[in-house]
Design an enzyme around this catalytic site. Structure first.
Site, short mmCIF file in Angstrom:
data_model
loop_
_atom_site.label_atom_id
_atom_site.label_comp_id
_atom_site.label_asym_id
_atom_site.label_seq_id
_atom_site.Cartn_x
_atom_site.Cartn_y
_atom_site.Cartn_z
NE ARG A 164 34.45 30.50 39.86
CZ ARG A 164 33.21 30.86 39.99
NH1 ARG A 164 32.20 30.16 40.56
NH2 ARG A 164 32.81 31.81 39.50
CB SER A 238 37.34 35.51 38.62
OG SER A 238 35.95 36.22 38.47
CD GLU A 334 38.30 30.97 39.12
OE1 GLU A 334 38.53 30.25 38.70
OE2 GLU A 334 37.87 32.21 39.14
#
Ligand code: EPU
Length: 338
Positions: A164, A238, A334
């Protein structure tokens, strides 16, 4: 190209947060982007690029210029017996590119079906799901410098992909606007069903013959069963990353929590499932005012209606605090905060 004033961003972020942008401009081509960059407003204001708005939490009005990326188009650049290079405008909806590749029976991104957002966000956070990341099929991208308009090509190594993560979230954060992404798709796909949930879903569906289409269908079914649809309940997927801990820390945790969800990394560390940690802290399905942690996937924070960005941010901070207190583990956000 038209710069608008005082525009509500509610329909431009999947959390559905109602904040206002001082200036707002949609661009549909690199030329329009160049024109915008040389305008006085762009030169004087702080700028933020929005794609699908599916990985951002607005906590206040945006006192600057929002550049809404609508650069579309999917084009085949090169093709041989084995592979096909496809160049996509960064403002294409990611799932449309996946559907395009499935319609041509090309392999590589079927596991990434239904990830919300636009193509341009793919490399920025190296989108990933069910054992595949965009970096596995990445060829190169083109980007424009947000202040000086310089056009530059980034190859695989330039992007510094990680979990990520990429150069666009670090050294080059907010400096380049990605305008197109080129992927290398496979005419003889190697299917990746290593992620347990896919195998189970394919079995449930009674599928014996794997194809990019059947894998995509399985992924879509899993995602739909677990992840709330932002069109129905505001969310940004998420909210946190899965944290990485040392083997020692993991052994210590495992001795108290034998069911802890985790997997080993190549670097010797262990990745923990943040969703599991959050659930153990009692947050899963909990409703706090207009927000909460989703009942089927604790990692997803949701807006039940009129939540403010601050409310969601505050819930996120509380969740981080309780995970730290119970497990001694930091979970990082995130989602981008603006
Ligand atoms: N789990 C729980 N409780 C929960 C959620 C998960 O115990 O509330 C456990 C599951 O039982 C499983 C493990 O945690 O053992 C992993 O769960 P899952 O397969 O749902 O994946 P994840 O690690 O929670 C990641 C990505 C998702 C991606 C899935 C599938 C991150 C931060 N998230 O979630 O990506 O779809 O894997 O590959 O890496 C996103 O980035 O927005 C996103 C949705």
């Amino acid at each position: 190209m038209k710069i608008q004033n005082n525009i509500s961003l509610k329909s431009f972020n999947t959390f559905g947060i109602d904040v206002t942008a001082k200036y707002f401009c949609e661009i549909t081509s690199v030329d329009e982007l160049q024109e915008l960059i040389s305008s006085e407003i762009a030169r004087n204001e702080k700028k933020l690029v929005l794609g699908g708005g599916s990985n951002i939490l607005f906590t206040k009005d945006f006192e600057g210029l929002i550049i809404k990326n609508n650069i579309r188009g999917i084009e085949v650049l090169e093709e041989n017996d084995d592979i096909l290079l496809v160049k996509s405008g960064s403002g294409e909806v990611w799932h449309n590119l996946v559907l395009w590749s499935i319609s041509k029976n090309l392999g590589g991104i079927e596991n990434l079906s239904l990830i919300p957002g636009y193509v341009g966000a793919g490399p920025i956070q190296n989108i990933g799901a069910y054992g595949v990341e965009i970096k596995n099929v990445f060829e190169n991208l083109e980007a424009t410098h947000i202040d000086i308009g310089e056009i530059r090509q980034f190859n695989f190594n330039d992007c510094k992909f990680d979990y990520r993560d990429s150069v666009f979230k670090n050294e080059l954060k907010s400096q380049y606007i990605i305008t197109s992404v080129t992927l290398r798709l496979n005419k003889h796909p190697l299917f990746n069903t290593s992620y347990g949930a896919i195998e189970t879903e394919l079995e449930k569906m009674g599928i014996r013959k794997l194809s990019v289409k059947t894998i995509s269908d399985a992924v879509i079914r899993i995602r739909k069963s677990k992840l709330p649809d932002p069109a129905v309940i505001g969310n940004a997927g998420s909210f946190f990353k899965n944290p990485e801990v040392t083997k020692e820390k993991f052994s210590q945790l495992q001795s108290s929590y034998d069911k802890i969800a985790a997997y080993n990394l190549q670097n010797g560390n262990v990745k923990l499932a943040a969703g599991w940690l959050i659930e153990q802290c009692g947050w899963k399905g909990k409703v706090v005012g207009n927000t909460g942690s989703h009942k089927d996937q604790a990692l997803v924070l949701v807006n039940y209606g009129n939540a403010t960005g601050e409310e969601i941010f505050s819930l996120a901070t509380d969740i981080q605090g309780s995970v730290k207190e119970k497990f001694g583990v930091e979970i990082e956000k995130e989602v981008n905060i603006a």
